[in-house]
Enzyme design. Structure first.
Site, mmCIF file in Angstrom:
data_model
loop_
_atom_site.group_PDB
_atom_site.id
_atom_site.type_symbol
_atom_site.label_atom_id
_atom_site.label_comp_id
_atom_site.label_asym_id
_atom_site.label_seq_id
_atom_site.Cartn_x
_atom_site.Cartn_y
_atom_site.Cartn_z
ATOM 1 N N SER A 53 0.636 -1.319 0.262
ATOM 2 C CA SER A 53 -0.131 -0.161 -0.305
ATOM 3 C C SER A 53 1.159 1.366 0.079
ATOM 4 O O SER A 53 2.035 0.733 0.476
ATOM 5 C CB SER A 53 -0.812 0.193 1.047
ATOM 6 O OG SER A 53 -1.300 1.369 1.658
ATOM 7 N N TYR A 86 0.381 -0.080 10.715
ATOM 8 C CA TYR A 86 -0.351 -0.281 8.926
ATOM 9 C C TYR A 86 1.206 -0.479 8.122
ATOM 10 O O TYR A 86 1.231 -0.972 7.568
ATOM 11 C CB TYR A 86 -1.051 0.649 9.128
ATOM 12 C CG TYR A 86 -1.749 -0.153 7.509
ATOM 13 C CD1 TYR A 86 -2.618 -1.319 7.712
ATOM 14 C CD2 TYR A 86 -2.181 0.698 6.502
ATOM 15 C CE1 TYR A 86 -3.563 -1.690 5.887
ATOM 16 C CE2 TYR A 86 -1.856 0.143 4.779
ATOM 17 C CZ TYR A 86 -2.658 -0.739 4.854
ATOM 18 O OH TYR A 86 -3.205 -0.784 3.772
#
Ligand SMILES: NC(=O)c1ccc[n+]([C@@H]2O[C@H](COP(=O)([O-])OP(=O)(O)OC[C@H]3O[C@@H](n4cnc5c(N)ncnc54)[C@H](OP(=O)(O)O)[C@@H]3O)[C@@H](O)[C@H]2O)c1
Length: 318
Positions: free
Chosen positions: A158, A183
């Site tokens: 990501s 994350y």
């Protein structure tokens, strides 16, 4: 091994869908394993891959939900797997290897985002554990099935990797937990995993890639309150995705492209987005994306491999 990290004029872009990038690619007889291939981007990838003829194995921590989501899709198979459970990953892999089937493609797609602070198993932070360490163990344990075919392994990373390099001194957040940093670290780990797996597996013909799918509204955002999603600019007031967001079919495109495109044969280890290899990130705008240097650094990739194999006690190449 140096990685080529710039666009190669693939002919695809941010609007391309998973079905479009598979045009002309026949996956009949190929077996794909895609974690979380029953929700959001994974479900779209499963749909497109089966339409191209592939047999798709979908490990799922909620097999009943997966069965329901995949109902009616031909050539799909649901197996139970929780990526937070190392013993379960071993059992899954042993059971798979006993079938003597081979795998042509693994897509490490499953993931969590904005998870509350939780230490899993022997004290691993939840994002790092599920998004990276679980997939690290899975791919290493399944390597005998992969090596047989000169396979592709795609890690769904990501642009969230912009948020954090690996926190070498505190990867499990003993101090100062922040779910975005956690994350971000796990997504940097996804990209670095592809870099070093590609280096180690090159001799057997394996190619590994990392991809940023784009920004897409899926169940991934389930832990983010609506007000925060509005404030982040992800949602319009009437609940539609903001400008620049992709549809799930567009969001699944880069992963299936990286898993299948003949154009990528010479570019193992690359980080991809929008149906092409990504350029180096020119800004900090995660919607524009690109790749930051810490996510493709070969020395960091080797260091993360060592850390991951020490933590999981798994290493197909040791
Ligand atoms: N959506 C975006 O904008 C975006 C942007 C960048 C990157 N990504 C990445 O794209 C990937 C797919 O995300 P998505 O948007 O499609 O989200 P999603 O619909 O929530 O799918 C994530 C999948 O991961 C599974 N999963 C979570 N924890 C698991 C565990 N412990 N063991 C096994 N499976 C587990 C989920 O299973 P359950 O359904 O059982 O929870 C679900 O099937 C993720 O890696 C994410 O980081 C997404």
């Amino acid at each position: 091994m140096a990685i080529t990290q710039h666009k190669i004029s693939s002919g695809f872009d941010a609007h391309s869908t998973a079905e479009e990038v598979l045009t002309g690619i026949d996956l009949t007889g190929k077996t794909v394993l895609i974690t979380g291939g029953y929700s959001g981007l994974g479900l779209e990838a499963t749909r497109a891959l089966t339409r191209a003829g592939a047999h798709v194995i979908v490990p799922a921590r909620r097999p009943a939900v997966a069965q329901q989501a995949l109902h009616g899709l031909p050539r799909t198979e649901v197996w139970e797997l929780d990526l937070a459970d190392l013993a379960g990953i071993r059992a899954f892999s042993n059971q798979f290897l006993e079938t003597a089937k081979t795998l042509d493609i693994i897509i490490n797609n499953a993931g969590v985002m904005a998870h509350p602070y939780q230490l899993i198993g022997s004290g691993w932070e939840a994002h790092l554990a599920v998004n990276h360490l679980g997939h690290f163990a899975l791919v290493n344990l399944l390597y005998p099935a992969l090596a047989a075919t000169g396979a592709r392994v795609v890690s769904v990373a990501s642009s969230g990797h912009f948020l954090s390099d690996i926190r070498w001194n505190d990867p499990h957040f003993r101090r100062g937990y922040d779910h975005w940093l956690a994350y971000g670290q796990s997504k940097t780990a996804n990209a670095l995993f592809a870099v070093h797996l590609n280096a180690l597996g090159a001799g057997s013909g394996l190619r590994a890639f990392a991809v940023h799918p784009g920004s897409i509204l899926t169940p991934l955002q389930r832990r983010i309150p609506r007000e925060e999603q509005l404030a982040q600019g992800w949602l319009t007031r009437d609940g539609r995705p903001a400008e620049g967001f992709k549809t799930p079919a567009q969001g699944a495109a880069t992963a299936v492209w990286a898993a299948t495109s003949p154009l990528l044969e010479e570019y193992g280890g690359a980080y991809c987005q929008d149906g092409d290899i990504a350029d180096p990130a020119a800004t900090d705008d995660m919607l524009i994306g690109g790749v930051k240097p810490w996510a493709i650094d070969p020395d960091s990739a080797a260091k993360l491999w060592t850390l991951s194999s020490e933590l999981t006690k798994v290493d197909a190449f040791s």
